[in-house]
Scaffold this active site. Structure first.
Site, PDB file in Angstrom:
ATOM      1  NE  ARG A  58      -3.624  -2.491   2.139  1.00  0.00           N
ATOM      2  CZ  ARG A  58      -4.661  -2.823   2.907  1.00  0.00           C
ATOM      3  NH1 ARG A  58      -5.011  -2.013   3.906  1.00  0.00           N
ATOM      4  NH2 ARG A  58      -5.331  -3.924   2.693  1.00  0.00           N
TER       5      ARG A  58
ATOM      6  NE  ARG B   7      -1.631   5.067   8.726  1.00  0.00           N
ATOM      7  CZ  ARG B   7      -2.909   4.731   8.525  1.00  0.00           C
ATOM      8  NH1 ARG B   7      -3.290   4.262   7.357  1.00  0.00           N
ATOM      9  NH2 ARG B   7      -3.805   4.852   9.494  1.00  0.00           N
TER      10      ARG B   7
END
Length: 445
Positions: A271, A286
RNA sequence: GGAGAGGUGGCUGAGUGGUCGAAAGCACCGCUUUGCUAAAGCGGCGAUGGGCCAAAAGCCUAUCCGGGGGUUCGAAUCCCCCCCUCUCCGCCA
């Protein structure tokens, strides 16, 4: 007509339920949705289609007569007439192509319909807590966040990740490696026992497959594009195995007797985290690459609700067995992605998330998303062209697709490290993972 | 990566410019025959879009023979590009 470009919601459905669709778009915060345009373009499309067909029919009849015509002059006249028809058809088809493209673009702006019980709201704050399990962990010592734990226990190397690949990449080391493999084994074994077919999927997929699932890999703006694309190809690094698992059966017609079909897939996920610059910059929460075990189901509309709840129950069971406190959110309309009809998020307790306490200056702890499950009804399947046939209905119907995270390794690891740490700086291994990790506690080397 | 072959309905497979959406077989469904089973005979059996119909059934029509473009009055059939599969060779974990 050439086969229609597969669309997300069916244009006919939008026409027949225009008011409901528009109301849904408002609830979904889809300000740019062009429901009226869909109907308008679809009207034009239909008109063009029937005009074209009348001409084609004329041309077909004419052609049929040509071989029988013996008079050369008359034959030439027929051929000339046919030629004229062909030119008219070509002109109409050109126009039709444009209208279809416009229609498709308009359809892309329309999100899926929403489950009637999903909370209506604009922001994540409107998500509704539907269940809670466990008690947020309290410490009688000064706890460390997972970054500090990873450092002191030599579990990850973020500097090397940044150096070799870039910010938000990492090397896992020692027990963290075993923990990842243990989480994979634990969830895979459980899912296989539940009748899920295990799959290891490619980590790349074609642009069209990403689009079918609801991603927008062609987003021309690299600042907002969510997926990595491979230069000089039409491939992307997948953001989730949902993409490859859904794509796995594309263009297939399934036998209703084989439904529901349940798969559990293992893949890496990539991502770009565009739009989240500066958020969660440290640690594993993250990251640009992580490993995930994903559930995916194909079923009939009648089975869809039960399967969604089954997937949610499995997600809860996994975190209960890992002994991690969590709550479940029913995602509000404004926070649902385009494809989801209903989505539940499971958030685990993370002691180092949340606001900073004004007196101590330390985080108060908060729930952080670890897994989620979406029922996408026929939204994805329509674009991926996955249908089924059964004895009780004529022709084919579009299947429903559902997905859910079994375990997203890095997020689970954050929760485990922070919740399972002990006063002496060691970290206990959750009981269910011990057979695969091969030890009970992570200690200093 | 090189050379060759090929992609046709659920499957096998025929079809190289015109009544071809497509022979035949298998599978499947229905009926008939037969103590049961089996077998045989007959019939049916693709998808998508549009239209007629209140709707279903049904009917009509267009499109679809890997995908896209082209030639032609007419394309599964000819031409171009792409994708995929198979065989052989090379390379390789």
């Amino acid at each position: 007509m050439p086969s229609e470009i597969p669309t997300m919601l069916d244009a006919g459905f939008i026409r027949d339920n225009l008011a409901a669709v528009k109301a849904n778009c408002v609830n979904r915060q889809a300000a740019h949705a062009e429901a009226d345009k869909v109907v308008e373009f679809d009207d034009r499309r239909k008109k063009l289609v029937s005009e074209t067909q009348i001409l084609q029919q004329k041309g077909n009849e004419l052609s049929k007569g040509i071989p029988a015509e013996k008079d050369p002059a008359k034959k030439q006249a027929l051929i000339a007439e046919g030629k004229a028809i062909r030119e008219q058809v070509a002109a109409l088809e050109k126009e039709l192509k444009q209208v279809q493209a416009d229609l498709h673009a308009a359809l892309l702006t329309i999100p899926n319909m929403t489950h009637p019980d999903a909370p209506v709201g604009a922001t994540p704050a409107d998500n509704k807590v539907v269940s809670k399990w466990g008690v947020p962990t309290k410490f009688d010592f000064v706890p460390k966040d997972h970054v500090a734990l990873a450092e002191s226990l030599d579990l990850a190397d973020f500097e090397a990740g940044a150096s070799v690949t870039g910010q938000k990449f990492y090397f896992l080391k020692n027990e963290a490696v075993l923990l990842e493999l243990a989480l994979i084994q634990f969830t895979m074994q459980k899912l296989v026992k539940r009748g899920f077919t295990p799959v290891i999927t490619p980590d790349l997929a074609r642009v069209e497959v990403l689009e079918g699932i609801g991603f927008m890999p062609r987003d021309p703006n690299p600042e907002t594009r969510q997926v990595y694309t491979i230069a000089d190809s039409d491939l992307c690094l997948i953001a989730t195995a949902e993409i490859t698992l859904g794509g796995m059966l594309r263009d297939q017609i399934l036998d209703e007797a084989t439904l529901p079909r349940k798969y559990v897939g293992l893949s890496h996920c990539f991502r770009t985290e565009a739009g989240a610059p500066g958020r969660d910059t440290k640690g594993l929460y993250r990251v640009h690459q992580f490993t995930k075990v994903e559930m995916f189901g194909f079923c009939t509309p009648e089975q869809t609700e039960a399967l969604h709840l089954e997937i949610l129950a499995i997600e809860e069971e996994i975190f209960q067995e890992l002994g991690l406190p969590y709550h479940v959110l029913d995602t509000c309309t404004g926070d649902l992605g385009g494809p989801a009809y209903r989505k539940y998020d499971l958030e685990a307790w993370m002691p180092f998330r949340g606001e900073l306490d004004k007196t101590t200056g330390k985080p108060t702890g908060d729930y952080g998303e670890v897994t989620s499950t979406s029922n996408c009804t026929d939204f994805q399947a329509r674009r991926l062209n996955i249908r089924y046939k059964g004895p009780n209905h004529k022709g084919t119907r579009v299947v429903h697709t559902l997905n859910g995270t079994a375990v997203a390794v890095t997020r689970a690891m954050v929760a485990i490290l922070e919740n399972y740490q002990q006063a002496d700086g060691t970290v206990k291994i959750p009981e269910v993972l011990r057979p695969w990790v091969g030890r009970d506690v992570i200690t200093r080397k």
